[in-house]
Design an enzyme around this catalytic site. Structure first.
Site, PDB file in Angstrom:
ATOM      1  N   SER A 142       0.739  -1.337   0.121  1.00  0.00           N
ATOM      2  CA  SER A 142      -0.027  -0.065   0.154  1.00  0.00           C
ATOM      3  C   SER A 142       0.747   1.332   0.073  1.00  0.00           C
ATOM      4  O   SER A 142       2.015   1.308   0.480  1.00  0.00           O
ATOM      5  CB  SER A 142      -0.952   0.135   1.308  1.00  0.00           C
ATOM      6  OG  SER A 142      -1.412   1.310   1.372  1.00  0.00           O
ATOM      7  N   TYR A 167      -2.079  -0.391  10.128  1.00  0.00           N
ATOM      8  CA  TYR A 167      -2.361  -0.690   8.823  1.00  0.00           C
ATOM      9  C   TYR A 167      -1.426  -0.584   7.895  1.00  0.00           C
ATOM     10  O   TYR A 167      -0.667  -1.805   7.444  1.00  0.00           O
ATOM     11  CB  TYR A 167      -3.688  -0.063   8.077  1.00  0.00           C
ATOM     12  CG  TYR A 167      -3.653  -0.397   6.455  1.00  0.00           C
ATOM     13  CD1 TYR A 167      -4.346  -1.711   6.258  1.00  0.00           C
ATOM     14  CD2 TYR A 167      -3.466   0.497   5.492  1.00  0.00           C
ATOM     15  CE1 TYR A 167      -4.376  -2.141   4.717  1.00  0.00           C
ATOM     16  CE2 TYR A 167      -3.768   0.077   4.319  1.00  0.00           C
ATOM     17  CZ  TYR A 167      -4.116  -1.218   3.954  1.00  0.00           C
ATOM     18  OH  TYR A 167      -3.949  -1.577   2.556  1.00  0.00           O
TER      19      TYR A 167
END
Length: 351
Positions: A142, A167
């Site tokens: 990501s 995350y």
């Protein structure tokens, strides 16, 4: 190739499964169908791919009614025994690992879900790939791994040691774990850092989805950091094509890798990291304007401060992807938004 695709009922996984079976590959799609967001949307994606709603049962392999090369199974990547059985039964050659607990803000409230899915689950995938001698593992990282980095565009040669959400930390952990397996077991792995993906069949917790829903309902939208944010919005078809291009070409050992000046995106092991993004950051207010134009309605805006875990700008340097695969996302924002709004109106109606 015989491909295991995890996260196949998810946003990107749904589109990728369609791309892979259309190309003639045999695909087994795995998904836990958890309740992080509307389960009915996940089931609808599966139905669109030919998996009957009433046939879905945990641990049962189901063949698509639309394409005999696509099968689906509901299982958890955190369930190592089930995953091992699946690998042994199907003798996969390639794995695309998209399954993960998503969402930056949700990770602040529910950290355990991220450790279980994104770290334990990924560890299980690596172990199964190792023992089944998988030819290539491609996994989703990501743009959030860039964290506090403010040097733009974000390059895979940049330092990514300062994540601002759990995350992001789990995604950076995945890259480190993958390198260890590439180095120790000669497992070819490629990590892809996705940049703000949008498009039809998207997740209901994503900003553009929330904007469309609120505008149609005549409700105000929340605009964080007073709208002074930029995102490298990337259309889902461009992400899928990037994955497809990378999957068919496994990395090899880079023998001229310089250990005194190490490039973090490559290695003497069969390991690579790439950005996939449009390479054209768009201001948040401009993004909202495109949605307003596609809907033919103006949004009432509530301007709010920056949220924990957010960053001001994302901007992908995709030169490595272009160099190695000759690929660069092409979809213009106005076109992608029009497609997204069209799908939303068709699926949810004008409400």
């Amino acid at each position: 190739m015989k491909i295991l695709l995890t996260g196949t009922a998810g946003f990107i996984g749904f589109h990728l499964a369609n791309r892979l079976v259309a190309a003639g590959y045999e695909v087994v799609g795995l998904d836990s169908i958890n309740n992080y967001y509307d389960v009915s949307l996940k089931i609808a994606r599966l139905e669109e791919a030919g998996i009957p709603r009433n046939a879905v049962a945990y641990g049962e392999l189901i063949q698509s009614t639309k394409n005999p090369n696509y099968h689906f199974i509901q299982e958890e990547v955190a369930d190592l025994a089930a995953l091992q059985n699946l690998f042994r039964a199907h003798q996969f050659t390639h794995v695309v690992h998209l399954a993960a607990q998503a969402g930056v803000r949700y990770s602040i409230k529910n950290p355990g879900a991220y450790v279980q899915s994104n770290i334990v689950g990924f560890s299980n995938i690596l172990e199964c790939c190792r023992h089944q001698q998988i030819e290539h593992l491609v996994y989703a990282s990501s743009s959030s791994v860039y964290g506090l980095n403010e040097q733009v565009p974000f390059s895979t040669s940049d330092n990514v040691d300062h994540p601002v959400s759990l995350y992001a930390a789990t995604k950076k952990s995945n890259e480190l774990m993958a390198h260890a397996y590439s180095h120790l077991y000669d497992l070819p792995t490629t990590g892809l850092r996705f940049f703000t993906v949008y498009g039809p069949w998207g997740r209901p917790d994503m900003a553009y989805f929330l904007f469309i829903k609120a505008i149609l309902a005549g409700e105000p939208i929340k605009v964080f950091n007073d709208g002074l944010m930029q995102r490298d919005f990337t259309y889902v078809d461009d992400i899928v094509e990037g994955i497809y291009q990378v999957l068919t070409q496994a990395p090899t050992r880079q023998h001229d890798w310089n250990a005194q000046h190490p490039d973090p995106a490559s290695s003497p092991a069969p390991y690579r990291i790439y950005n996939i993004g449009a390479g054209q950051p768009v201001g948040l207010l401009d993004f909202i304007l495109n949605i307003e134009q596609a809907l033919g309605q103006t949004a009432e805006k509530i301007f709010l401060p920056m949220q924990p875990g957010d960053v001001v700008t994302t901007f992908a340097d995709t030169t490595a992807l272009e160099r190695d695969f000759g690929y660069k996302p092409q979809t213009q924002l106005a076109e992608g938004i029009a497609q997204t709004v069209g799908w939303y109106l068709g699926y949810y109606g004008n409400k």
